[in-house]
Design a protein around this motif. Structure first.
Motif, PDB file in Angstrom:
ATOM      1  N   THR A 223       2.928  -5.138  -9.408  1.00  0.00           N
ATOM      2  CA  THR A 223       2.972  -3.851  -9.121  1.00  0.00           C
ATOM      3  C   THR A 223       2.157  -2.815 -10.115  1.00  0.00           C
ATOM      4  OG1 THR A 223       5.244  -3.006  -9.783  1.00  0.00           O
ATOM      5  CG2 THR A 223       5.025  -4.046  -7.490  1.00  0.00           C
ATOM      6  N   HIS A 224       1.359  -1.795  -9.669  1.00  0.00           N
ATOM      7  CA  HIS A 224       0.822  -0.812 -10.621  1.00  0.00           C
ATOM      8  C   HIS A 224       0.485   0.242  -9.453  1.00  0.00           C
ATOM      9  CE1 HIS A 224      -1.638   1.236 -13.272  1.00  0.00           C
ATOM     10  NE2 HIS A 224      -2.544   1.210 -12.843  1.00  0.00           N
ATOM     11  N   LEU A 225       1.020   1.463  -9.867  1.00  0.00           N
ATOM     12  CA  LEU A 225       0.873   2.708  -9.339  1.00  0.00           C
ATOM     13  C   LEU A 225      -0.239   3.590 -10.055  1.00  0.00           C
ATOM     14  CD1 LEU A 225       2.433   4.370  -6.558  1.00  0.00           C
ATOM     15  CD2 LEU A 225       2.048   6.017  -8.777  1.00  0.00           C
TER      16      LEU A 225
ATOM     17  N   LYS B 280       0.927  -1.210   0.010  1.00  0.00           N
ATOM     18  CA  LYS B 280      -0.088   0.133  -0.005  1.00  0.00           C
ATOM     19  C   LYS B 280       0.879   1.098  -0.211  1.00  0.00           C
ATOM     20  CE  LYS B 280      -3.524  -2.290   2.929  1.00  0.00           C
ATOM     21  NZ  LYS B 280      -4.472  -2.444   1.708  1.00  0.00           N
ATOM     22  N   ALA B 281       0.515   2.314  -0.634  1.00  0.00           N
ATOM     23  CA  ALA B 281       1.024   3.503  -0.655  1.00  0.00           C
ATOM     24  C   ALA B 281       0.125   4.386   0.211  1.00  0.00           C
ATOM     25  CB  ALA B 281       1.161   4.195  -2.026  1.00  0.00           C
ATOM     26  N   VAL B 282       1.020   4.874   1.191  1.00  0.00           N
ATOM     27  CA  VAL B 282       0.410   5.672   2.151  1.00  0.00           C
ATOM     28  C   VAL B 282       1.008   7.286   2.098  1.00  0.00           C
ATOM     29  CG1 VAL B 282      -0.461   5.776   4.530  1.00  0.00           C
ATOM     30  CG2 VAL B 282      -0.141   3.819   3.516  1.00  0.00           C
ATOM     31  N   PRO B 283       0.601   8.049   1.129  1.00  0.00           N
ATOM     32  CA  PRO B 283       1.325   9.260   1.009  1.00  0.00           C
ATOM     33  C   PRO B 283       1.372  10.330   2.480  1.00  0.00           C
ATOM     34  CG  PRO B 283      -0.768   9.166  -0.184  1.00  0.00           C
ATOM     35  CD  PRO B 283      -0.739   7.877   0.437  1.00  0.00           C
ATOM     36  N   ARG B 284       0.245   9.837   2.970  1.00  0.00           N
ATOM     37  CA  ARG B 284       0.325  11.005   4.424  1.00  0.00           C
ATOM     38  C   ARG B 284       0.257   9.992   5.339  1.00  0.00           C
ATOM     39  NH1 ARG B 284      -3.013  16.253   4.042  1.00  0.00           N
ATOM     40  NH2 ARG B 284      -2.042  16.406   5.972  1.00  0.00           N
ATOM     41  N   VAL B 285       1.313   9.605   6.126  1.00  0.00           N
ATOM     42  CA  VAL B 285       1.122   8.456   7.146  1.00  0.00           C
ATOM     43  C   VAL B 285       0.393   8.766   8.304  1.00  0.00           C
ATOM     44  CG1 VAL B 285       2.655   7.068   8.671  1.00  0.00           C
ATOM     45  CG2 VAL B 285       3.537   7.557   6.308  1.00  0.00           C
TER      46      VAL B 285
ATOM     47  N   LEU C  48      -2.451  11.169  -5.875  1.00  0.00           N
ATOM     48  CA  LEU C  48      -2.569  12.418  -5.725  1.00  0.00           C
ATOM     49  C   LEU C  48      -4.162  12.865  -5.325  1.00  0.00           C
ATOM     50  CD1 LEU C  48      -0.912  13.552  -9.089  1.00  0.00           C
ATOM     51  CD2 LEU C  48       0.014  13.773  -6.794  1.00  0.00           C
ATOM     52  N   ALA C  49      -5.369  12.030  -5.555  1.00  0.00           N
ATOM     53  CA  ALA C  49      -6.329  12.382  -4.827  1.00  0.00           C
ATOM     54  C   ALA C  49      -6.366  12.183  -3.344  1.00  0.00           C
ATOM     55  CB  ALA C  49      -7.583  11.273  -5.427  1.00  0.00           C
ATOM     56  N   LEU C  50      -5.391  11.455  -2.799  1.00  0.00           N
ATOM     57  CA  LEU C  50      -5.035  11.032  -1.335  1.00  0.00           C
ATOM     58  C   LEU C  50      -4.289  12.253  -0.761  1.00  0.00           C
ATOM     59  CD1 LEU C  50      -4.633   7.343  -0.961  1.00  0.00           C
ATOM     60  CD2 LEU C  50      -6.566   8.561  -0.532  1.00  0.00           C
TER      61      LEU C  50
ATOM     62  N   SER D 237      -4.739   5.159   2.215  1.00  0.00           N
ATOM     63  CA  SER D 237      -3.763   4.311   1.307  1.00  0.00           C
ATOM     64  C   SER D 237      -4.485   3.901  -0.148  1.00  0.00           C
ATOM     65  CB  SER D 237      -3.488   3.002   2.041  1.00  0.00           C
ATOM     66  OG  SER D 237      -4.535   2.193   2.219  1.00  0.00           O
ATOM     67  N   VAL D 238      -3.495   3.373  -1.032  1.00  0.00           N
ATOM     68  CA  VAL D 238      -3.975   2.871  -2.300  1.00  0.00           C
ATOM     69  C   VAL D 238      -2.980   1.729  -2.507  1.00  0.00           C
ATOM     70  CG1 VAL D 238      -2.690   4.530  -3.512  1.00  0.00           C
ATOM     71  CG2 VAL D 238      -4.368   3.327  -4.547  1.00  0.00           C
ATOM     72  N   ASN D 239      -3.524   0.604  -3.028  1.00  0.00           N
ATOM     73  CA  ASN D 239      -3.120  -0.635  -3.332  1.00  0.00           C
ATOM     74  C   ASN D 239      -2.298  -0.402  -4.418  1.00  0.00           C
ATOM     75  OD1 ASN D 239      -4.334  -1.775  -1.217  1.00  0.00           O
ATOM     76  ND2 ASN D 239      -5.705  -3.057  -2.410  1.00  0.00           N
ATOM     77  N   VAL D 240      -0.707  -0.711  -4.217  1.00  0.00           N
ATOM     78  CA  VAL D 240      -0.018  -0.570  -5.345  1.00  0.00           C
ATOM     79  C   VAL D 240       0.992  -1.867  -5.687  1.00  0.00           C
ATOM     80  CG1 VAL D 240       0.522   1.936  -4.819  1.00  0.00           C
ATOM     81  CG2 VAL D 240       1.916   0.360  -3.661  1.00  0.00           C
ATOM     82  N   GLY D 241       0.746  -2.930  -5.106  1.00  0.00           N
ATOM     83  CA  GLY D 241       1.361  -4.040  -5.253  1.00  0.00           C
ATOM     84  C   GLY D 241       0.958  -5.360  -4.661  1.00  0.00           C
ATOM     85  N   VAL D 242       1.161  -6.601  -4.996  1.00  0.00           N
ATOM     86  CA  VAL D 242       1.056  -7.830  -4.585  1.00  0.00           C
ATOM     87  C   VAL D 242       2.213  -8.722  -4.612  1.00  0.00           C
ATOM     88  CG1 VAL D 242      -0.429  -9.926  -4.464  1.00  0.00           C
ATOM     89  CG2 VAL D 242      -1.465  -7.796  -5.021  1.00  0.00           C
TER      90      VAL D 242
END
Length: 142
Positions: free
Chosen positions: A55-57, A26-31, A63-65, A36-41
């Protein structure tokens, strides 16, 4: 001593199911917010000596987050996870360890912008196919 599973290309391999583990990156741009948004398995199957990632970002979701998110930095961090999965010298010191050691290192909890989720278990006759299935279900569409 544990018996080695049949190779995935043999007919009897399709009948043998082995335990596998996976986690979602998960990408957590503001911890501090925790969005979060899923970015990989990442999928690991010890019996098949299999460790790989998809992976896919999606920059728009990221940027919505957080409109100020460092998209290129997050892309680099996600790519580093995939590189360590593949192993080898290009993955640095971690790449020289076993697949199981790399999976444990990759899935260790951290409070960074890219975080592994909890490890889940399953049974598989084809870990590569299950990796693709999980990526389709858990990652944003490409």
């Amino acid at each position: 001593m544990q018996a080695k599973a049949p190779q995935a290309t043999s007919p009897e391999a399709a009948l043998v199911r082995n335990a596998f583990e996976y986690c979602v990156l998960k990408a957590v741009p503001r911890v501090e917010r925790g969005d979060s948004v899923n970015v990989g398995v990442i999928v690991y199957c010890q019996a098949r000596d299999f460790l790989d990632a998809r992976t896919h970002l999606d920059p728009a979701l990221l940027l919505a987050l957080d409109p100020a998110a460092d998209v290129s930095g997050i892309e680099a961090a996600v790519a580093a996870y995939a590189c360590v999965c593949r192993g080898g010298k290009q993955a640095g010191q971690a790449g020289e360890t076993t697949a199981g050691q790399r999976f444990r290192w990759l899935t260790a909890p951290r409070s960074t912008v890219v975080q592994p989720g909890p490890v889940h278990l399953g049974l598989t006759a084809d870990p590569a196919a299950d990796l693709e299935r999980l990526a389709v279900r858990l990652l944003p569409p490409q």
